[in-house]
Design a protein around this motif. Structure first.
Motif, short mmCIF file in Angstrom:
data_model
loop_
_atom_site.label_atom_id
_atom_site.label_comp_id
_atom_site.label_asym_id
_atom_site.label_seq_id
_atom_site.Cartn_x
_atom_site.Cartn_y
_atom_site.Cartn_z
N ASP A 299 0.77 -1.24 -0.01
CA ASP A 299 -0.09 0.14 -0.16
C ASP A 299 0.88 1.29 -0.26
O ASP A 299 0.61 2.21 -0.67
CB ASP A 299 -0.84 -0.03 1.08
CG ASP A 299 -0.37 -0.13 2.33
OD1 ASP A 299 0.71 -0.57 2.69
OD2 ASP A 299 -1.07 0.39 3.47
N ASP B 151 -5.52 -8.26 6.05
CA ASP B 151 -5.92 -6.63 5.76
C ASP B 151 -4.91 -6.02 5.07
O ASP B 151 -5.37 -5.26 4.07
CB ASP B 151 -6.54 -6.14 6.71
CG ASP B 151 -8.14 -6.75 7.51
OD1 ASP B 151 -8.55 -7.48 6.63
OD2 ASP B 151 -8.07 -6.63 8.44
N LEU C 162 -4.57 -7.07 1.48
CA LEU C 162 -5.43 -6.77 0.71
C LEU C 162 -5.84 -5.30 0.26
O LEU C 162 -5.94 -4.82 -0.69
CB LEU C 162 -7.02 -7.19 1.48
CG LEU C 162 -7.24 -8.57 1.37
CD1 LEU C 162 -8.55 -8.88 2.18
CD2 LEU C 162 -7.34 -9.34 -0.01
N ARG C 163 -5.25 -4.29 1.36
CA ARG C 163 -4.97 -3.22 1.04
C ARG C 163 -3.82 -2.88 0.01
O ARG C 163 -4.15 -1.86 -0.91
CB ARG C 163 -4.57 -2.25 2.50
CG ARG C 163 -5.65 -1.71 3.38
CD ARG C 163 -5.19 -0.75 4.25
NE ARG C 163 -3.99 -0.87 4.99
CZ ARG C 163 -3.98 -1.87 6.01
NH1 ARG C 163 -5.22 -2.08 6.52
NH2 ARG C 163 -2.87 -2.16 6.86
N LEU D 31 -3.12 -4.68 -2.34
CA LEU D 31 -3.63 -5.13 -3.87
C LEU D 31 -4.59 -3.96 -4.21
O LEU D 31 -4.81 -3.61 -5.53
CB LEU D 31 -4.49 -6.45 -3.55
CG LEU D 31 -3.58 -7.51 -3.70
CD1 LEU D 31 -4.42 -8.88 -3.47
CD2 LEU D 31 -3.28 -7.68 -5.09
N GLU D 32 -5.38 -3.64 -3.38
CA GLU D 32 -6.14 -2.18 -3.85
C GLU D 32 -5.53 -1.23 -4.26
O GLU D 32 -5.86 -0.53 -5.20
CB GLU D 32 -7.16 -1.79 -2.47
CG GLU D 32 -8.02 -2.89 -2.09
CD GLU D 32 -9.42 -2.83 -2.61
OE1 GLU D 32 -9.89 -1.58 -2.97
OE2 GLU D 32 -10.22 -3.82 -2.66
N GLU D 33 -4.34 -1.12 -3.60
CA GLU D 33 -3.74 0.18 -4.18
C GLU D 33 -2.96 -0.22 -5.42
O GLU D 33 -2.93 0.87 -6.34
CB GLU D 33 -2.40 0.53 -2.78
CG GLU D 33 -1.27 1.37 -3.26
CD GLU D 33 -1.96 2.89 -3.41
OE1 GLU D 33 -3.31 3.00 -2.82
OE2 GLU D 33 -1.41 3.83 -3.93
N GLU E 26 -4.14 -1.82 -7.72
CA GLU E 26 -5.38 -1.42 -8.68
C GLU E 26 -5.36 -0.14 -9.32
O GLU E 26 -5.95 -0.02 -10.14
CB GLU E 26 -6.64 -2.14 -8.07
CG GLU E 26 -7.17 -3.07 -8.64
CD GLU E 26 -8.35 -3.38 -7.38
OE1 GLU E 26 -9.88 -2.70 -8.05
OE2 GLU E 26 -8.59 -4.04 -6.76
N ARG E 27 -5.26 0.71 -8.54
CA ARG E 27 -5.34 2.30 -8.76
C ARG E 27 -4.29 2.65 -10.01
O ARG E 27 -4.58 3.51 -10.51
CB ARG E 27 -4.80 3.01 -7.64
CG ARG E 27 -5.94 3.04 -6.34
CD ARG E 27 -5.66 3.89 -5.33
NE ARG E 27 -5.48 5.22 -5.86
CZ ARG E 27 -4.65 6.23 -5.54
NH1 ARG E 27 -3.66 5.69 -4.54
NH2 ARG E 27 -4.26 7.43 -5.88
N ARG F 128 -14.28 -11.20 -9.31
CA ARG F 128 -14.99 -9.81 -8.77
C ARG F 128 -13.76 -8.73 -9.00
O ARG F 128 -14.18 -7.61 -8.71
CB ARG F 128 -15.26 -10.21 -7.43
CG ARG F 128 -15.11 -9.23 -6.33
CD ARG F 128 -15.77 -10.07 -5.00
NE ARG F 128 -15.00 -10.81 -4.10
CZ ARG F 128 -14.04 -10.31 -3.59
NH1 ARG F 128 -13.74 -9.15 -3.44
NH2 ARG F 128 -13.28 -11.34 -2.52
N LYS F 129 -12.46 -9.23 -9.31
CA LYS F 129 -11.34 -8.19 -9.12
C LYS F 129 -10.73 -8.37 -10.26
O LYS F 129 -10.67 -9.32 -11.14
CB LYS F 129 -10.39 -8.41 -8.03
CG LYS F 129 -10.88 -8.11 -6.71
CD LYS F 129 -11.08 -6.50 -6.54
CE LYS F 129 -11.19 -6.12 -5.01
NZ LYS F 129 -11.11 -4.39 -5.17
N TYR G 99 -7.85 -9.32 -10.89
CA TYR G 99 -6.49 -10.16 -10.65
C TYR G 99 -6.66 -11.18 -11.20
O TYR G 99 -7.80 -12.17 -11.50
CB TYR G 99 -6.40 -10.26 -9.24
CG TYR G 99 -6.69 -9.34 -7.95
CD1 TYR G 99 -6.56 -8.14 -8.51
CD2 TYR G 99 -7.17 -9.48 -6.95
CE1 TYR G 99 -6.74 -7.04 -7.65
CE2 TYR G 99 -7.49 -8.60 -6.09
CZ TYR G 99 -7.10 -7.01 -6.57
OH TYR G 99 -7.31 -6.13 -5.38
#
Ligand code: SAM
Ligand code: SF4
Length: 330
Positions: free
Chosen positions: A104, A140, A143-144, A146-148, A150-151, A182-183, A185
């Protein structure tokens, strides 16, 4: 220059560079719970040494570089190394394999430095089971991370790697398959290999790609095989409705040695021509004793000429590699 070819005629196009043997996780299939001694600072290659070797390798046709470890994101200033490698002519594909826990914070600087692909390890989407496997309560944070990632649309594909262990991973398969849908990935299942420091691997703990595919197909119907590069380690599949991609890396049940185009560099400058090598080729000494690039090329050609034909995991009398996964660089 004449490309780098091994004694069996395979051309070497890919190098995995371990930037550290240290890790902030303790995955059961890789490291012991405690007590693996770290390399000393002076033993670890500097960024300049790594960049010089990659430059020499690129001049021999190696165009794919993957950074790994240990956990590569614990190496200080890693984006500076990415920037140096991204600037090397001939490096077409620069990627990173990480446990994701520091991603992240680092995804942005890594992309700015020129990283274009990323693999994040993730074995469970349950907090309890994630902690059981990695010995860290960090789901967590991953997952954070991975979300980062994705940006940044320049960082694609994002691959999620799961080591598949019989008696454990079956329960994870539905949630991981859903994650792929869903993602953005690509979720990949990797067969457990005998590279764990605790030496607990047994053949009957390998959950094969075929078995996982069958579990997924029970629920979603037949998957559709997608084309993959000849040298690819993974077989690619899509869901029939076109949503989501999966990969199966099956080194135990379907070895892909015959098309292997990889070599590995350990954090302390040893070249390994196979994950399961019993022998390493010292490049740190020539990097530090004033040897010329021509001498490095000669050392590389000599090592590669001895590349193993195949691993022998499935054969009687298989002997484990001289180091475990986190020390080699997976
Ligand atoms: N720390 C980073 C990570 O976990 O992604 C990079 C290094 S790790 C050694 C590289 C990859 O090797 C990870 O995807 C990890 O899951 C995988 N790995 C580790 N031990 C393994 C084993 N015994 N069998 C199969 N894959 C393994
Ligand atoms: Fe660390 Fe990666 Fe090994 Fe897990 S698999 S212990 S994160 S090096």
């Amino acid at each position: 220059m004449e490309p780098l070819r091994d004694g069996w005629g395979r051309e070497i196009r890919s190098v995995r560079v371990s930037v550290t043997d240290k890790c902030n996780f303790r995955c059961t299939y890789c490291m012991p719970a405690e007590g693996l001694e770290w390399l000393g600072r002076a033993e670890i290659l500097t960024f300049e040494e790594i960049a010089r070797l990659v430059r020499v390798l690129a001049s021999l046709g190696v165009d794919e570089v993957r950074l790994t470890g240990g956990e590569p994101l614990v190496r200080r200033d890693l984006p500076a190394l990415v920037e140096m490698l991204a600037a090397i002519a001939g490096v077409r594909d620069l990627s990173l394999t990480t446990n994701g826990v520091l991603l992240d914070r680092l995804a942005g600087p890594l992309v700015a430095a020129g990283l274009t692909r990323i693999n994040v390890s993730l074995d469970s989407l349950s907090h309890v089971r994630f902690a059981e496997l990695t010995r860290r309560d960090a789901l967590d944070a991953v997952l954070r991370g991975l979300e980062e990632a994705e940006r940044y649309p320049e960082l694609r594909p994002i691959k999620v790697n799961c080591v598949a262990i019989k008696g454990f991973t079956e329960e994870e398969v539905p949630a991981l398959a859903e994650l792929a849908r869903r993602k953005p990935y690509v979720v990949r299942f990797i067969e457990f290999m005998p590279l764990d420091a605790d030496e607990l691997w047994r053949e009957d703990q390998v959950l094969t790609g075929g078995e996982i595919r069958a579990l997924i197909e029970e629920r979603y119907g037949p998957l559709v095989e997608l084309p993959a590069k000849a040298s690819s380690t993974a077989r690619r599949y899509g869901f029939a409705d076109g949503i989501g991609e999966l990969g199966f890396v099956n080194p135990v049940s379907e070895p892909f040695c015959s098309s292997c185009d990889r070599i590995r560099l350990t954090a302390d400058g040893q070249l390994r021509t196979c994950l399961f090598s019993r022998r390493e080729w010292d490049l740190k000494t020539p990097l530090r004793d004033g040897s010329s690039d021509e001498q490095l090329v000669a050392a590389l050609r000599n090592a590669v000429a001895h590349k193993e034909l195949k691993h022998r995991i499935n054969e009687r009398g298989f002997v484990r590699a001289s180091r475990s996964m986190s020390q080699i660089g997976g």
